[in-house]
Design a protein around this motif. Structure first.
Motif, mmCIF file in Angstrom:
data_model
loop_
_atom_site.group_PDB
_atom_site.id
_atom_site.type_symbol
_atom_site.label_atom_id
_atom_site.label_comp_id
_atom_site.label_asym_id
_atom_site.label_seq_id
_atom_site.Cartn_x
_atom_site.Cartn_y
_atom_site.Cartn_z
ATOM 1 N N ILE A 72 0.716 7.387 -6.374
ATOM 2 C CA ILE A 72 -0.432 8.293 -6.531
ATOM 3 C C ILE A 72 -0.021 9.721 -6.169
ATOM 4 O O ILE A 72 -0.352 10.672 -6.893
ATOM 5 C CB ILE A 72 -1.620 7.814 -5.666
ATOM 6 C CG1 ILE A 72 -2.165 6.497 -6.226
ATOM 7 C CG2 ILE A 72 -2.713 8.879 -5.605
ATOM 8 C CD1 ILE A 72 -3.145 5.793 -5.310
ATOM 9 N N LYS A 73 0.689 9.882 -5.065
ATOM 10 C CA LYS A 73 1.140 11.226 -4.663
ATOM 11 C C LYS A 73 2.009 11.862 -5.745
ATOM 12 O O LYS A 73 1.857 13.042 -6.064
ATOM 13 C CB LYS A 73 1.888 11.150 -3.324
ATOM 14 C CG LYS A 73 0.948 10.942 -2.149
ATOM 15 C CD LYS A 73 1.630 10.574 -0.859
ATOM 16 C CE LYS A 73 2.695 11.504 -0.414
ATOM 17 N NZ LYS A 73 3.300 11.107 0.877
ATOM 18 N N PHE A 92 -3.822 -0.474 3.410
ATOM 19 C CA PHE A 92 -4.105 0.468 2.329
ATOM 20 C C PHE A 92 -4.929 1.650 2.847
ATOM 21 O O PHE A 92 -4.642 2.806 2.530
ATOM 22 C CB PHE A 92 -4.860 -0.228 1.189
ATOM 23 C CG PHE A 92 -5.377 0.732 0.169
ATOM 24 C CD1 PHE A 92 -4.550 1.228 -0.825
ATOM 25 C CD2 PHE A 92 -6.696 1.170 0.218
ATOM 26 C CE1 PHE A 92 -5.021 2.140 -1.762
ATOM 27 C CE2 PHE A 92 -7.185 2.077 -0.701
ATOM 28 C CZ PHE A 92 -6.338 2.562 -1.692
ATOM 29 N N VAL A 130 0.507 4.326 -2.732
ATOM 30 C CA VAL A 130 0.217 5.703 -2.307
ATOM 31 C C VAL A 130 1.316 6.653 -2.759
ATOM 32 O O VAL A 130 1.037 7.768 -3.206
ATOM 33 C CB VAL A 130 -0.022 5.764 -0.782
ATOM 34 C CG1 VAL A 130 -0.034 7.188 -0.274
ATOM 35 C CG2 VAL A 130 -1.335 5.050 -0.450
ATOM 36 N N SER A 162 -11.403 5.618 4.084
ATOM 37 C CA SER A 162 -10.197 5.957 3.332
ATOM 38 C C SER A 162 -10.483 6.796 2.088
ATOM 39 O O SER A 162 -9.560 7.205 1.396
ATOM 40 C CB SER A 162 -9.434 4.686 2.949
ATOM 41 O OG SER A 162 -10.222 3.865 2.117
ATOM 42 N N PRO A 220 0.815 -1.216 0.000
ATOM 43 C CA PRO A 220 0.000 0.000 0.000
ATOM 44 C C PRO A 220 0.852 1.271 0.000
ATOM 45 O O PRO A 220 0.517 2.253 -0.666
ATOM 46 C CB PRO A 220 -0.812 -0.116 1.282
ATOM 47 C CG PRO A 220 -0.946 -1.587 1.479
ATOM 48 C CD PRO A 220 0.389 -2.145 1.040
ATOM 49 N N GLU A 257 -2.800 4.079 4.735
ATOM 50 C CA GLU A 257 -1.904 4.817 3.828
ATOM 51 C C GLU A 257 -2.685 5.812 2.962
ATOM 52 O O GLU A 257 -2.278 6.956 2.816
ATOM 53 C CB GLU A 257 -1.139 3.844 2.917
ATOM 54 C CG GLU A 257 -0.148 2.966 3.623
ATOM 55 C CD GLU A 257 1.081 3.705 4.117
ATOM 56 O OE1 GLU A 257 1.427 4.746 3.530
ATOM 57 O OE2 GLU A 257 1.686 3.234 5.084
ATOM 58 N N TYR A 258 -3.793 5.352 2.378
ATOM 59 C CA TYR A 258 -4.529 6.206 1.443
ATOM 60 C C TYR A 258 -5.194 7.378 2.155
ATOM 61 O O TYR A 258 -5.412 8.434 1.552
ATOM 62 C CB TYR A 258 -5.581 5.402 0.653
ATOM 63 C CG TYR A 258 -6.080 6.185 -0.535
ATOM 64 C CD1 TYR A 258 -5.438 6.098 -1.759
ATOM 65 C CD2 TYR A 258 -7.174 7.038 -0.435
ATOM 66 C CE1 TYR A 258 -5.859 6.838 -2.852
ATOM 67 C CE2 TYR A 258 -7.612 7.787 -1.514
ATOM 68 C CZ TYR A 258 -6.947 7.676 -2.716
ATOM 69 O OH TYR A 258 -7.364 8.425 -3.788
ATOM 70 N N SER A 259 -5.501 7.233 3.423
ATOM 71 C CA SER A 259 -6.133 8.317 4.183
ATOM 72 C C SER A 259 -5.291 9.585 4.172
ATOM 73 O O SER A 259 -5.807 10.682 4.386
ATOM 74 C CB SER A 259 -6.404 7.873 5.617
ATOM 75 O OG SER A 259 -7.347 6.836 5.620
ATOM 76 N N TYR A 308 -11.652 8.045 -4.307
ATOM 77 C CA TYR A 308 -11.323 7.015 -5.282
ATOM 78 C C TYR A 308 -12.535 6.147 -5.594
ATOM 79 O O TYR A 308 -13.502 6.102 -4.837
ATOM 80 C CB TYR A 308 -10.135 6.163 -4.842
ATOM 81 C CG TYR A 308 -10.348 5.302 -3.616
ATOM 82 C CD1 TYR A 308 -10.826 4.009 -3.724
ATOM 83 C CD2 TYR A 308 -10.019 5.774 -2.350
ATOM 84 C CE1 TYR A 308 -10.984 3.212 -2.610
ATOM 85 C CE2 TYR A 308 -10.174 4.985 -1.233
ATOM 86 C CZ TYR A 308 -10.661 3.708 -1.369
ATOM 87 O OH TYR A 308 -10.822 2.922 -0.258
#
Length: 154
Positions: A23-24, A53, A20, A84, A16, A56-58, A64
């Protein structure tokens, strides 16, 4: 690839954290991105991976969309997805007919599909479906049943 993975799971997941980070990077490079879409219906197969995930995604303030299988719909998973940033879940209904659905390899009953979509709605996550029409053995009644199930699950 399968010949190298004869024992154990063939399905491999990225961490994850690495997802992330990617994505960043892309958000910084393309600032007009307004959501992320994950295109694998096995992406959230492992609940422990999903927990990691979600943490991390938070850190990313961007909604999404994802694919999910009916069998993966649980309160625990939906809570993690909602917290998230998941705003849309897409699932394969395939048909409103149990018989036709079984022909596609989905051993799901109509009541399971309806129950899963209702559960998702309880978390105020939008939904969408994938449907197949024109399969061998399909009748006008099974096509109409597909329209009916989609209307019922909204």
């Amino acid at each position: 690839m399968r010949k190298y993975y004869k024992s154990g799971e063939y399905l491999r997941f990225r961490s994850p954290a690495s997802i992330v980070e990617e994505i960043k990077y892309n958000i910084e490079k393309y600032p007009d991105i307004n959501h992320i879409q994950f295109q694998s219906d096995l992406f959230f197969k492992d609940t422990e991976w999903l927990k990691s995930f979600a943490r991390e995604y938070s850190r990313i303030n961007l909604p999404y969309h994802c694919l999910l299988r009916v069998e993966q719909v649980s309160d625990e998973n939906l809570e993690l997805l909602k917290k998230s940033g998941c705003e849309l879940i897409l699932m394969g209904v395939e048909s409103g007919s149990d018989f036709v659905r079984e022909k596609t390899g989905k051993m799901l009953k109509t009541n399971q599909v309806i129950k899963a979509f209702r559960k998702i709605k309880n978390y105020k996550i939008k939904t969408g479906t994938f449907n197949i029409m024109g399969l061998p053995g399909e009748t006008l009644d099974s096509v109409i049943s597909s329209f009916r199930i989609n209307a019922e699950i909204k």
